[in-house]
Scaffold this active site. Structure first.
Site, PDB file in Angstrom:
ATOM      1  N   TYR A 138       5.036   2.376 -10.488  1.00  0.00           N
ATOM      2  CA  TYR A 138       4.372   2.646 -11.765  1.00  0.00           C
ATOM      3  C   TYR A 138       5.068   3.733 -12.572  1.00  0.00           C
ATOM      4  O   TYR A 138       4.614   4.086 -13.661  1.00  0.00           O
ATOM      5  CB  TYR A 138       2.921   3.083 -11.535  1.00  0.00           C
ATOM      6  CG  TYR A 138       2.032   1.952 -11.129  1.00  0.00           C
ATOM      7  CD1 TYR A 138       2.228   1.331  -9.905  1.00  0.00           C
ATOM      8  CD2 TYR A 138       1.014   1.512 -11.947  1.00  0.00           C
ATOM      9  CE1 TYR A 138       1.427   0.282  -9.501  1.00  0.00           C
ATOM     10  CE2 TYR A 138       0.211   0.459 -11.556  1.00  0.00           C
ATOM     11  CZ  TYR A 138       0.419  -0.143 -10.337  1.00  0.00           C
ATOM     12  OH  TYR A 138      -0.376  -1.177  -9.955  1.00  0.00           O
ATOM     13  N   LYS A 209       3.150   0.187   3.389  1.00  0.00           N
ATOM     14  CA  LYS A 209       3.894  -1.009   3.784  1.00  0.00           C
ATOM     15  C   LYS A 209       5.223  -0.532   4.380  1.00  0.00           C
ATOM     16  O   LYS A 209       6.312  -0.982   4.008  1.00  0.00           O
ATOM     17  CB  LYS A 209       4.081  -1.879   2.525  1.00  0.00           C
ATOM     18  CG  LYS A 209       4.582  -3.254   2.771  1.00  0.00           C
ATOM     19  CD  LYS A 209       3.535  -4.208   3.272  1.00  0.00           C
ATOM     20  CE  LYS A 209       4.189  -5.536   3.609  1.00  0.00           C
ATOM     21  NZ  LYS A 209       3.495  -6.331   4.589  1.00  0.00           N
ATOM     22  N   ASP A 263      -1.180  -5.059   4.044  1.00  0.00           N
ATOM     23  CA  ASP A 263      -1.746  -6.418   4.091  1.00  0.00           C
ATOM     24  C   ASP A 263      -2.862  -6.505   5.135  1.00  0.00           C
ATOM     25  O   ASP A 263      -3.900  -7.130   4.907  1.00  0.00           O
ATOM     26  CB  ASP A 263      -0.661  -7.469   4.340  1.00  0.00           C
ATOM     27  CG  ASP A 263       0.356  -7.049   5.371  1.00  0.00           C
ATOM     28  OD1 ASP A 263       1.057  -6.048   5.129  1.00  0.00           O
ATOM     29  OD2 ASP A 263       0.438  -7.676   6.418  1.00  0.00           O
ATOM     30  N   ASP A 287      -3.968   0.470  -6.169  1.00  0.00           N
ATOM     31  CA  ASP A 287      -4.426  -0.295  -7.321  1.00  0.00           C
ATOM     32  C   ASP A 287      -5.054  -1.613  -6.853  1.00  0.00           C
ATOM     33  O   ASP A 287      -6.196  -1.950  -7.191  1.00  0.00           O
ATOM     34  CB  ASP A 287      -3.220  -0.565  -8.234  1.00  0.00           C
ATOM     35  CG  ASP A 287      -3.621  -1.120  -9.585  1.00  0.00           C
ATOM     36  OD1 ASP A 287      -4.821  -1.262  -9.837  1.00  0.00           O
ATOM     37  OD2 ASP A 287      -2.721  -1.418 -10.396  1.00  0.00           O
TER      38      ASP A 287
END
Ligand code: NAD
Length: 400
Positions: A138, A209, A263, A287
């Site tokens: 971002y 991740k 995930d 987000d």
């Protein structure tokens, strides 16, 4: 916190004036009731968005004066601000976060009895997501495919890849940069752990991740654990230690620090939500998770939010300005009202915050709701935005 603090408010665009008009009386009534008139918020309007443009011209949707005013008050609440798609000015929300260094986006997610939800046990969700607000993909550092800048950056990267014997990237690719720093990670995780301790949560989960993005997301996890060890040694314990040393039983009230791959975290929130309390995540994971979790308990119409830094905090409705409903006195002011409750809690006015939450819950249970909830509930009485606010005020006044 003084007994009569000055707090800034931005009405917002589109439905903003409607939801603010319904929310302000609720917050005032809760403060009045909780402290018997001994405390009171001095609301100060801060102009931003279309209202600022009407006063200062189209080119000025966020006057420097407004940013200074929020910095001076230290706390503000805002309605949604419209961002033009494609051209026009940059997102005012992003500008506010950057200019005031509001580095933690905080999203409490829990179910309110009576709100229709798509899962069988929405009441098992009671989490607070701390999303890093300043970096990650971002940061806005990216170049379009085929541009001179993209080719130049990729040419440089390919040089490095060649040296390492790795496959090169097509020079025709678009390219974006994903910065993640120790400083920004540490201050986010510090806020998350402090919040968990202050508000009685049992765990803080670092969501990353890192199995794929080892030096960015993997580092987020490592820096998070380091921070917990260095600054919260006495009050935290890692999940691994908990099982190795204490056979899984919570040791002397310490907060458990754990991590989950992003995930898997989406599955966990659906399958075992009761095992999670505070969540700390980089910008993109945070987000996605915030909106998914809000949907799980009944949608964004009721989800509160805040952007918090070290010297300043802005509490805000998490939905947009829904222009097609502007001025119709129709939409649900719940997100703004609950953001106000979070603001009161942040101010240390927990009794008033509790009254707001209790009264909005009661109002929904009485079946008095706006159209968005009414169409999903049987036997509900659909009321206008302002009537929903007024019903909550009545419940506050009548509460024991
Ligand atoms: P939106 O959230 O404004 O509206 C989408 C739909 O959600 C609406 O048409 C309505 O059906 C429903 N909805 C939204 N809020 C509701 C409420 N309080 N009660 C009942 N139903 C509600 O999303 P959008 O249409 O994508 O965005 C409109 C504008 O808002 C855009 O300019 C966008 O950039 C801006 N936006 C601002 C913020 C913010 O200020 N924090 C956040 C998101 C979007």
């Amino acid at each position: 916190m003084p007994e009569t603090p000055e707090i800034g408010f931005i009405e917002g665009d589109g439905i903003g004036p409607d939801i603010w008009a319904a929310s302000k009386p609720v917050l005032d009534a809760a403060v009045e009731k909780a402290y018997d008139g001994g405390r009171c918020i001095e609301w100060r309007e801060v102009l931003a968005g279309e209202k600022a443009q009407r006063q200062f011209g189209r080119e000025n949707p966020l006057p420097a004066y407004s940013i200074k005013a929020i910095a001076r008050y230290g706390i503000a609440i805002k309605g949604p601000l419209t961002t033009p798609v494609g051209g026009g000015f940059r997102s005012l929300n992003v500008t506010l976060r950057q200019r005031l260094d509001l580095y933690a986006c905080v999203r409490p997610v829990r179910h309110f009895p009576g709100v229709p939800a798509p899962v069988v046990h929405p009441e098992k969700v009671n989490i607070v997501i701390f999303r890093e607000n300043t970096e990650d993909v971002y940061a806005g550092v990216e170049w379009p495919a085929g541009s001179e800048d993209a080719r130049s950056v990729l040419g440089h990267v390919n040089g490095r890849l060649r040296k390492a014997g790795a496959a090169e990237i097509s020079l025709e690719s678009a390219v974006g940069i994903k910065p993640m720093s120790e400083f920004n990670t540490r201050r986010l995780v510090r806020k998350a752990i402090a919040y968990a301790l202050e508000n009685g949560f049992e765990s803080v989960t670092l969501v990353h991740k890192g199995n794929i993005m080892k030096y960015t997301e993997g580092a987020f996890r490592d820096w998070g654990y380091e921070l917990a060890r260095e600054e919260f040694l006495e009050s935290t314990i890692t999940e691994t230690e908990l099982y190795e040393r204490f056979e899984g039983r919570v040791a002397d009230g310490r907060i458990i620090i754990k991590d989950r791959i992003a995930d898997a975290m989406f599955q966990q929130l659906l399958l075992r939500p009761e095992e999670y309390g505070v969540i700390a995540a980089p910008n993109l994971n945070g987000d996605y998770l915030s909106d998914a979790a809000a949907a799980q308990v009944g949608g964004l119409g009721m989800a509160p939010g805040a952007n918090i830094g070290d010297g300043c905090a802005i509490f805000e409705a998490t939905h947009g300005s829904a222009p097609k409903y502007a001025g119709m006195d129709k939409v649900n002011p719940g997100s703004m009202i609950l953001s106000g409750a979070e603001m009161l809690r942040f101010m240390g006015w927990k009794e008033a915050a509790g009254l707001v939450v209790k009264a909005i819950t009661q109002t929904i249970q009485q079946g008095t709701v706006t159209y968005d909830l009414a169409r999903q509930m049987t036997g509900a009485r659909e009321v206008r935005c302002s009537e929903f606010g007024a019903a909550i005020v009545e419940n506050i006044i009548d509460s024991a």
